[in-house]
Design an enzyme around this catalytic site. Structure first.
Site, PDB file in Angstrom:
ATOM      1  N   GLU A 153       0.775  -1.255   0.073  1.00 28.49           N
ATOM      2  CA  GLU A 153       0.092  -0.145   0.148  1.00 28.49           C
ATOM      3  C   GLU A 153       0.866   1.622  -0.115  1.00 28.49           C
ATOM      4  O   GLU A 153       0.468   1.818  -0.752  1.00 28.49           O
ATOM      5  CB  GLU A 153      -1.015  -0.104   1.099  1.00 28.49           C
ATOM      6  CG  GLU A 153      -2.113  -1.023   1.218  1.00 28.49           C
ATOM      7  CD  GLU A 153      -2.115  -2.615   1.215  1.00 28.49           C
ATOM      8  OE1 GLU A 153      -2.735  -3.153   1.559  1.00 28.49           O
ATOM      9  OE2 GLU A 153      -0.073  -2.982   1.876  1.00 28.49           O
ATOM     10  N   HIS A 168     -11.678  -5.836   9.061  1.00 34.02           N
ATOM     11  CA  HIS A 168     -11.974  -5.889   7.581  1.00 34.02           C
ATOM     12  C   HIS A 168     -13.246  -4.625   7.969  1.00 34.02           C
ATOM     13  O   HIS A 168     -14.386  -5.045   6.868  1.00 34.02           O
ATOM     14  CB  HIS A 168     -12.230  -6.564   7.173  1.00 34.02           C
ATOM     15  CG  HIS A 168     -11.162  -8.152   6.210  1.00 34.02           C
ATOM     16  ND1 HIS A 168     -10.107  -8.247   7.645  1.00 34.02           N
ATOM     17  CD2 HIS A 168     -10.560  -8.226   4.684  1.00 34.02           C
ATOM     18  CE1 HIS A 168      -9.340  -9.012   6.932  1.00 34.02           C
ATOM     19  NE2 HIS A 168      -9.059  -8.533   5.538  1.00 34.02           N
TER      20      HIS A 168
END
Length: 667
Positions: A406, A473
């Site tokens: 990322e 998540h």
């Protein structure tokens, strides 16, 4: 300069380099040394605040810069003065930068070499060091996409190779075969930590093996070796684009910065490297070869010293910056004139996920320089299938699968922006943005304020609970970014808003965090215009009107509020869907609260530190005399998000909102 040594200890090979080039190399090598010696005097006099010395390392900066073409980007660090001087930046501007004057590059907002300049194709570092490696990847990617056959050179020290950004940047460059010249200056110490405490391999160049990358070791004190080898390597990279890792062996002759000193370095080691001084050795060599004589040497030095003194006077004579709040605030974001593209009457009923996919596809058609990047977004279509079919329409050059990195991909996006391209980065889950947090809040957010460079990047953030996905998540982490000046934060609750706001986010040259609630992806439908259209930032939507209370919310919580009102038809409320959190539509909030006299803020995020707290404070400050009750905030529990259904339901504020709303109305 230091006292000359009798003989040069570095072996030079002119390799048919003509005398004019040898003299130019000498001038370019000498100039940063003389500037540094002057700066050290000014530092002792208190006329500059800090100095990171590159004495002993000048040959690397000068040799690499002279090997590059003038239209190719270089990303230097704080010991690479020779990059700036060899690119012939007016010295008065450099001196003004170090003194915090307006004609510098950061208007007094940042110091040292923490700046960039498109005019001279130099992109400076930030103190976190590592991010510039990934930014170089992005600039090189733009070169490949535009078929420019250009090389991007980026500098780091041996200490920086311990950072994760180093691994991510090299891995991405290798996987994508990007023409990046990774220039690692191995100068022996990261501040006071020696190399044997930084890594275990014999040479940093050995790390190239793990990335399938060509690497070389170069004598960083030998200006001719640096210049000739980098010239040949760069020429090869232009013909056959690929990354190359270069390890320059050198030494830092002064402290990490002047206040730290060099007491931790053994004197014998200092003496050894003093004998390898790149300036004195090359000067002695040129004299031995008859290329340089005493009169020419004196003339060159006098010319440089005269230039230094003249430009110092210009910088010193410049007026000090007078603080102006308006100027400061206006430079946080690049100006953006919103252009409304009105919706046409033809519509389709779309889910939120389809509206986002549709909006992204139409933006790809509209902006031919737009690149989208993310994990599994190409053939697989992304974790939520939003980009399904995009590869067939736009190709893998513009729809790019990324390694799991990322941080590097955010940095690549910044590099694309520097090179004049737009990008959309998909975080597979908003939770994973923590792995890319540093470049977002320290690079993207601050670049325009620091030196006027836009970060034309949209980061898509699939977020939120309600799907039993657990602590890693399910977060809705918008508050991490609404706190950071320089970022814009968008959080739609409906398909119509999502499509129009995504188009605007991509048009906007500033960095935008675009939150998409996963629980809404396939659970809500709405008539959405078929054609491309835009919606403005900073304009909330008033979904319902009533005089009893103002309900302020965003994302999935908007739907919880509407459901509660459907179950309590006697409550007449203004329901405000914020749509964008930065910029925030305070006018709509204040107007409603002044009418109703009561306000309740519903957010999915946990309570403490969430944006609801700021909205509550704003209402108290601006609407206090109109309030008939305290402002109430309703939010999730102060725990991580559990996965078990009954625990998740307890965590979320959906089931407690009704009682809190009635309590407020009864106050």
């Amino acid at each position: 300069m230091s006292s000359p040594i009798a003989l040069h200890t570095i072996q030079y090979n002119t390799q048919d380099i003509d005398n004019d080039t040898l003299i130019l190399l000498y001038k370019n090598l000498l100039k940063p040394r003389l500037i540094e010696e002057k700066m050290l005097v000014l530092l002792r006099q208190g006329k500059i605040s800090k100095w990171f010395s590159g004495i002993g390392q000048e040959a690397i900066s000068v040799g690499v810069t002279m090997a590059m073409n003038m239209d190719e980007y270089i990303l230097p660090m704080h010991r690479n003065l020779g990059v700036f001087t060899t690119r012939e930046i007016p010295l008065s501007r450099l001196f003004a930068q170090w003194q915090g004057k307006a004609s510098g590059f950061t208007k007094g907002r940042d110091r040292s070499f923490h700046f960039g300049t498109q005019e001279f194709k130099i992109i400076g570092m930030i103190s976190h060091l590592g991010p510039q490696l990934g930014v170089a990847d992005g600039i090189a990617l733009a070169s490949n996409l535009k078929n420019k056959n250009q090389v991007t050179a980026v500098f780091s020290g041996e200490g920086g190779t311990s950072e994760g950004d180093f691994h991510e940047a090299l891995n991405v460059a290798s996987v994508w075969q990007l023409p990046v010249l990774f220039c690692i200056e191995n100068n022996g110490y990261g501040l006071s930590t020696p190399t044997n405490e930084q890594y275990r391999c014999e040479h940093i160049a050995d790390k190239g093996i793990g990335y399938g990358m060509e690497s070389h070791i170069i004598d960083g004190n030998n200006i001719l070796e640096v210049f000739t080898r980098v010239t040949a390597i760069a020429d090869s990279m232009r013909q056959s684009p690929r990354p190359i890792l270069l390890e320059f062996k050198t030494f830092r002759m002064r402290g990490h910065e002047e206040a730290s000193g060099t007491k931790y370095i053994p004197q014998e080691l200092m003496d050894t490297w003093a004998s390898k001084d790149p300036v004195i050795n090359f000067q002695t060599f040129l004299k031995d070869q008859g290329v340089l004589n005493e009169s020419l040497e004196i003339a060159i030095k006098e010319d440089i010293i005269s230039e230094i003194n003249t430009h110092l006077k210009i910088a010193f004579d410049e007026d000090d910056i007078v603080p102006d709040k308006t100027n400061e605030l206006n430079d946080v974001y690049k100006s953006f004139e919103y252009q409304e593209i009105e919706k046409k009457p033809e519509t389709n009923q779309l889910r939120l996920i389809d509206a986002i996919s549709d909006g992204l596809k139409q933006s790809m058609e509209r902006h031919h320089d737009l690149v989208i990047m993310g994990q599994d977004i190409a053939e697989y279509g992304g974790a939520f299938k939003i980009t399904e079919g995009f590869v067939k329409q736009f190709g893998k050059e513009r729809v790019r699968n990324t390694p799991i990195c990322e941080s590097a991909i955010v940095e690549v996006a910044m590099g694309l922006s520097i090179a004049g391209m737009k990008s959309v980065v998909e975080m597979q889950f908003a939770d994973f943005v923590s792995s890319g947090f540093n470049p977002i809040v320290n690079y993207l957010a601050k670049s325009h304020y620091r030196w006027g460079q836009q970060a034309d990047v949209v980061i898509r953030m699939p977020c939120g609970a309600g799907v039993g996905a657990g602590p890693f998540h399910s977060q809705t982490n918008e508050a991490w970014f609404t706190k950071t000046p320089g970022l814009k934060v968008v959080y739609p609750a409906f398909p119509y808003d999502a499509k129009g706001l995504l188009a605007t986010a991509i048009n906007d040259p500033n960095p935008v965090l675009f939150f998409e609630h996963k629980g809404l992806y396939r659970s809500i439908r709405q008539e959405v215009p078929i054609d491309y259209y835009t919606l403005p930032f900073g304009k909330a939507s008033v979904l319902r009107k009533g005089d009893d209370v103002t309900i302020i919310s965003y994302g999935a919580a908007v739907h919880w509020a509407l459901e509660t009102l459907d179950n309590n038809l006697d409550i007449q409320a203004d329901v405000i869907d914020l749509r964008t959190l930065q910029p925030l539509d305070t006018e709509t909030i204040y107007t409603s609260v002044k009418k109703t006299g009561r306000a309740i803020i519903l957010q999915e995020d946990s309570l403490f530190g969430g944006i609801g707290s700021d909205i509550s404070a704003l209402i108290m400050e601006h609407c206090f005399e109109y309030l008939d009750a305290p402002v109430k905030r309703v939010a999730s529990l102060e725990t991580p998000i559990p996965f078990l259904k009954q625990l998740e339901e307890q965590y979320l504020p959906k089931n407690t909102f009704e009682s809190e709303l009635k309590s407020l109305l009864e106050y």
